[in-house]
Design a protein around this motif. Structure first.
Motif, PDB file in Angstrom:
ATOM      1  N   ARG A 153      41.461   5.586 -38.863  1.00 22.91           N
ATOM      2  CA  ARG A 153      40.443   4.717 -39.248  1.00 22.91           C
ATOM      3  C   ARG A 153      38.553   5.468 -39.867  1.00 22.91           C
ATOM      4  O   ARG A 153      38.282   5.379 -40.485  1.00 22.91           O
ATOM      5  N   LEU A 156      39.599   8.038 -42.981  1.00 17.87           N
ATOM      6  CA  LEU A 156      38.874   7.879 -43.435  1.00 17.87           C
ATOM      7  C   LEU A 156      37.401   6.937 -43.982  1.00 17.87           C
ATOM      8  O   LEU A 156      37.124   7.729 -45.293  1.00 17.87           O
ATOM      9  N   ALA A 157      37.259   6.802 -43.330  1.00 17.89           N
ATOM     10  CA  ALA A 157      35.767   7.176 -42.915  1.00 17.89           C
ATOM     11  C   ALA A 157      34.683   7.533 -43.300  1.00 17.89           C
ATOM     12  O   ALA A 157      33.716   8.194 -44.244  1.00 17.89           O
ATOM     13  N   GLY A 161      36.878   6.632 -47.469  1.00 20.30           N
ATOM     14  CA  GLY A 161      38.036   5.494 -47.655  1.00 20.30           C
ATOM     15  C   GLY A 161      39.228   6.226 -48.248  1.00 20.30           C
ATOM     16  O   GLY A 161      40.165   5.524 -49.118  1.00 20.30           O
ATOM     17  N   LEU A 199      44.826  -1.269 -44.934  1.00 21.54           N
ATOM     18  CA  LEU A 199      43.539  -0.030 -45.190  1.00 21.54           C
ATOM     19  C   LEU A 199      43.749   0.778 -45.473  1.00 21.54           C
ATOM     20  O   LEU A 199      42.730   1.752 -47.009  1.00 21.54           O
TER      21      LEU A 199
END
Length: 202
Positions: A153, A156-157, A161, A199
């Motif tokens: 997460r 990805l941020a 993304g 996600l």
């Protein structure tokens, strides 16, 4: 005493590297994992570990030693013991938290340091998820997926993304995590993997 052992070149720290040996007693392996977990759970010693990692001395980076320790023992250590696997997975969760932007920024890590530590952690998590022995235990799998979720997460941020823009260890970790759905596991593990998969796909 824990902070003193953060000098990875000191004789007092040798037990951490010795525990990775396949023939090391299970009690030593478990103690080493719990010691590392306790260091990262305590604010003062966690800060000291992060500061040491920020220096960039690869020969004296406790976080690298902890990641190697967890990776070496994730399948249960010398006795293929579930408690050893669980402790190794818990250590990887703690390491994943240390690689989060908030922790890394407060420790003064450079972007390169964040990527380096996260990549090492993701490689260890992927290895565990694809491993055998007690690494396949439901609780161990859940903790490994939790570590992967935290790491991916944040990764990805930082890449807008885009999974394809992430490192090879990150993509391997993502694939290993999604592969968990092909085997029988608990509902909470499946739910966490499904949320992460969504996600990753978005």
């Amino acid at each position: 005493a824990g902070v003193k052992v953060l000098d990875m070149t000191a004789p007092e720290a040798a037990f951490l590297t010795n525990a990775t040996d396949a023939s090391a007693p299970m009690a030593v392996q478990l103690m080493s994992l719990r010691f590392a977990c306790n260091l990262l759970a305590n604010r003062e010693s966690r800060g000291a570990v992060a500061a040491q990692a920020a220096v960039g001395d690869e020969a004296n980076n406790p976080l690298d030693v902890f990641t190697t320790l967890a990776s070496a023992l994730i399948e249960g250590g010398s006795k293929t013991n579930k408690n050893v696997s669980s402790a190794a997975a818990s250590l990887l969760v703690n390491i994943a938290v240390m690689c989060s932007p908030t922790e890394a920024t407060s420790a003064g890590w450079s972007p390169l340091r964040v990527t380096s530590q996260a990549d090492r952690a993701m490689a260890a998590v992927a290895s565990g998820l694809g491993g055998s022995g007690t690494a396949t235990d439901d609780e161990v799998t859940y903790r490994l997926v939790l570590a992967a979720d935290i790491l991916l997460r944040h990764g990805l941020a930082s890449r807008g993304g885009d999974l394809s823009a992430m490192s090879d260890p990150a993509r391997a970790c993502a694939a290993a995590t999604q592969a968990v759905l092909t085997r029988t596991t608990t509902a909470r593990t499946s739910e966490l993997v499904q949320k992460l998969s969504k996600l990753l796909a978005d």
